[in-house]
Motif scaffolding. Structure first.
Motif, short mmCIF file in Angstrom:
data_model
loop_
_atom_site.label_atom_id
_atom_site.label_comp_id
_atom_site.label_asym_id
_atom_site.label_seq_id
_atom_site.Cartn_x
_atom_site.Cartn_y
_atom_site.Cartn_z
N LEU A 76 2.74 -45.50 19.09
CA LEU A 76 3.87 -44.94 19.84
C LEU A 76 3.43 -43.85 20.82
O LEU A 76 4.23 -43.00 21.20
N MET A 77 2.19 -43.90 21.25
CA MET A 77 1.70 -42.88 22.17
C MET A 77 2.49 -42.92 23.48
O MET A 77 2.95 -43.96 23.91
N TYR A 78 2.63 -41.75 24.09
CA TYR A 78 3.29 -41.60 25.38
C TYR A 78 4.75 -42.02 25.37
O TYR A 78 5.24 -42.66 26.29
N ASN A 79 5.44 -41.70 24.31
CA ASN A 79 6.88 -41.88 24.21
C ASN A 79 7.49 -40.50 23.95
O ASN A 79 6.79 -39.55 23.63
N GLN A 80 8.76 -40.40 24.07
CA GLN A 80 9.46 -39.12 23.89
C GLN A 80 10.23 -39.14 22.58
O GLN A 80 11.45 -39.02 22.57
N ILE A 81 9.51 -39.28 21.46
CA ILE A 81 10.20 -39.44 20.18
C ILE A 81 10.82 -38.14 19.67
O ILE A 81 11.71 -38.18 18.84
N GLY A 82 10.38 -37.01 20.17
CA GLY A 82 10.97 -35.73 19.81
C GLY A 82 10.72 -35.34 18.36
O GLY A 82 10.14 -36.08 17.57
N ASP A 83 11.16 -34.15 18.02
CA ASP A 83 10.94 -33.61 16.67
C ASP A 83 11.66 -34.41 15.60
O ASP A 83 11.10 -34.70 14.55
N ASP A 84 12.92 -34.79 15.86
CA ASP A 84 13.68 -35.54 14.86
C ASP A 84 13.08 -36.93 14.62
O ASP A 84 13.00 -37.40 13.49
N GLY A 85 12.65 -37.58 15.70
CA GLY A 85 12.02 -38.89 15.56
C GLY A 85 10.69 -38.80 14.82
O GLY A 85 10.39 -39.63 13.97
N ALA A 86 9.92 -37.77 15.14
CA ALA A 86 8.64 -37.58 14.47
C ALA A 86 8.84 -37.29 12.99
O ALA A 86 8.09 -37.80 12.14
N LYS A 87 9.85 -36.51 12.67
CA LYS A 87 10.14 -36.21 11.27
C LYS A 87 10.53 -37.47 10.50
O LYS A 87 10.06 -37.71 9.39
N ALA A 88 11.37 -38.30 11.11
CA ALA A 88 11.79 -39.55 10.47
C ALA A 88 10.59 -40.47 10.23
O ALA A 88 10.45 -41.06 9.16
#
Length: 75
Positions: free
Chosen positions: A45-57
């Protein structure tokens, strides 16, 4: 839609989603996959904008059923 398809696919081993504008909601949807299916062995998932909430999930998801492989790069 992709996350839903992954929930029923047991043959996919590698999925490269670099540069696909996946945001927090997309990352959260992908994080649901290991609860249903083991999912791909490698998910990039490199170079995506997953954000803090997405990263936590995603971080919580890998503790349940995914093997963690970390790949980093300079942006």
């Amino acid at each position: 839609a992709l996350a839903e398809a992954l929930k029923t696919n047991s043959t996919l081993t590698t999925l490269n989603l670099c540069y696909n504008s996946i945001g927090s909601d997309g990352a959260k949807a992908l994080a649901e996959v290991p609860q249903i299916n083991s999912g791909p062995d490698q998910l990039n998932l490199m170079y995506n904008q997953i954000g803090d909430d997405g990263a936590k999930a995603l971080a919580e998801a890998v503790t349940t059923n995914w093997t963690v492989r970390i790949k980093t790069s300079k942006i």
